[in-house]
Design an enzyme around this catalytic site. Structure first.
Site, PDB file in Angstrom:
ATOM      1  N   ASP A  62       0.753  -1.073   0.161  1.00  0.00           N
ATOM      2  CA  ASP A  62      -0.083   0.103   0.011  1.00  0.00           C
ATOM      3  C   ASP A  62       0.934   1.338   0.051  1.00  0.00           C
ATOM      4  OD1 ASP A  62      -1.592   2.074   0.792  1.00  0.00           O
ATOM      5  OD2 ASP A  62      -3.007   0.950   1.981  1.00  0.00           O
ATOM      6  N   HIS A  63       0.844   1.875  -1.140  1.00  0.00           N
ATOM      7  CA  HIS A  63       1.793   3.134  -1.133  1.00  0.00           C
ATOM      8  C   HIS A  63       1.394   4.174   0.060  1.00  0.00           C
ATOM      9  CE1 HIS A  63       4.904   5.133  -3.136  1.00  0.00           C
ATOM     10  NE2 HIS A  63       4.885   4.759  -4.312  1.00  0.00           N
TER      11      HIS A  63
END
Length: 465
Positions: free
Chosen positions: A435-436
């Site tokens: 998850d950026h």
């Protein structure tokens, strides 16, 4: 004569509804306290629901294949009375003590938050396996009761001398229905004569071998030409309703793809030393074998100690990132009912040998459908060994609401440069989907590089402790 209506119990873990798979009783049957009256499928498991009342069945609420919300009527019993010797039973049942449906709780819960039921098409006509009576293990509760036919079905005629099929696992009963095997004709090979999955599969195989196709009275005058690769004439679409765990998987993956800005990075790693390390460990301690998956889990735990940002989740409502204090390691496992992710809670507190043992027990229970719902939620990081399917790489979808997932491809012989020389080595592809929002490429790349380095040089694990 008093009547009591038993409501579908609160199944816990946010499970608000269940699909009726098979009724164990029919209207007019006499039931005892704690007798199993219906088999239901939730998003997590297939379970038998016992009834807290004794008396005669006067109504079954819901047909097989129908989805019932928690807290709605399930079965009505006439002549119901308090169980003898259990004066506080009803109070415990109302409080959700778990006495009736062990592992799920029996309280009726607050129905105000429940969703409207989704009704699926009625189930197909019952096979002999559907009507097979169920027996409980010798040490459990009251004597088993022969189940009646499904709602609206005629009562089956008992064969002379036919005995009740001793089946404990709901998975075995479902497999028998799917394969068209009559459980009452089988002799179980399990302890005490329990019918096992292998017994059903053997019977299904025998049925296929003995089946004789109907032959036409006269051969056709002009045989139809064969068209390789074309669908047969008259073939129709197959409609598979999204119910139970399949629907939950679809909803969860869709939500993950909608909400999480995910990125996948990957690297090839020489796993030759990892395989040699595993062989050395198992040679020294054959009584406690260690799997490759256990070693990969240990490597993940080492990486998460260095990069805790990946052991977290995003709280969108609170606009915050929550890093988990312990590592609750999810292990993706393919089962007959779909992909599930059983969780090893506080996996970072386990030794490598304990990890191996817990992984073996947990994955076996997941495939058998024996894990309670609590073991299938609450993970903080997932390890997915898709190499068992014979593939090299993948870009998997993150198990919402986690923030990262490590994928491991198959280990195969490949040309590899070692000290300037070309050699054949055992190579695997490692991929990290993250998850950026919780970290940038530097953290994700650092974690994946640490994992790859430990795969190539397992001795680094000791240095990282």
């Amino acid at each position: 004569m008093s009547e009591q209506t038993f409501l579908l119990p609160d199944l816990g873990e946010g499970l608000a509804e269940a699909e009726i798979v098979q009724w164990r009783v029919a209207v007019g049957d006499i039931v005892t306290v704690d007798q199993s009256v219906v088999e239901v499928e939730t998003a997590k498991a297939v379970v038998d629901v016992p009834c807290p009342y004794a008396g005669r069945v006067v109504a079954l609420h819901g047909a097989e294949g129908e989805v019932r919300p928690v807290g709605q009527p399930l079965i009505t019993i006439a002549g119901a009375s308090e169980p003898t010797g259990h004066a506080v039973y009803r109070e415990e049942e109302r409080a959700g003590s778990g006495n009736v449906l062990i592992g799920y709780g029996t309280g009726h819960g607050d129905t105000r938050r429940r969703r409207r039921p989704r009704v699926t098409p009625a189930a197909h006509a019952a096979t002999p396996a559907d009507r097979a009576p169920v027996a409980t293990p010798p040490a459990a509760g009251p004597a088993p009761h022969t189940a009646g036919p499904a709602v609206g079905a005629a009562a089956p005629t008992a064969r002379p001398g036919a005995a009740a099929a001793l089946v404990i696992s709901p998975i075995v009963r479902r497999l028998a229905r799917e394969r068209g095997v009559d459980l009452t004709t089988l002799s179980g090979t399990g302890p005490g004569g329990v019918i096992r999955r292998a017994d059903v599969e053997a019977a299904a195989g025998a049925n296929r071998l003995t089946a004789v196709p109907d032959l036409p009275a006269e051969p056709p005058e002009r045989p139809a030409a064969a068209h390789v690769g074309l669908a047969p004439v008259g073939a129709s679409d197959v409609v598979i309703p999204l119910t139970g765990i399949r629907r939950v998987i679809a909803d969860k993956l869709s939500r993950s793809r909608r909400e999480i800005p995910e990125v996948t990075i990957w690297v090839d790693a020489d796993a030759t030393a990892l395989l040699e390390t595993r062989a050395a460990i198992n040679a020294a301690r054959p009584e406690h074998p260690v799997s490759i998956l256990a070693l990969l889990a240990r490597i993940c735990l080492s990486g998460l100690r260095r990069y805790p940002q990946l052991n977290s989740r995003v709280d969108t409502e609170g606009q915050r990132i929550i890093q988990s204090a312990g590592v609750h390691l999810g292990i993706a496992a393919q089962t007959e009912r779909g992909l599930v992710v059983p969780v090893l809670r506080d996996a970072d507190r386990l030794t490598t040998a304990e990890l191996a043992a817990e992984l073996a027990v947990t994955t076996a229970a997941a495939r058998a459908g024996d894990l309670p719902p609590a073991r299938l939620t609450g993970g903080s990081f997932t390890l997915n060994n898709y190499g068992v399917f014979g593939v090299d790489g993948s870009t998997p979808i993150i198990n919402h609401p986690e923030a990262a997932l490590l994928g491991v491809g198959r280990i195969v012989d490949k040309p590899w440069v070692v000290d300037g020389q070309l050699a054949v080595r055992k190579v695997t592809q490692l991929s990290l989907t993250f998850d950026h929002r919780v970290c940038d490429g530097g953290v994700a790349g650092g974690f994946l590089r640490h994992v790859a380095d430990c795969v190539e040089q397992p001795a680094l694990l000791i240095a990282a402790v």
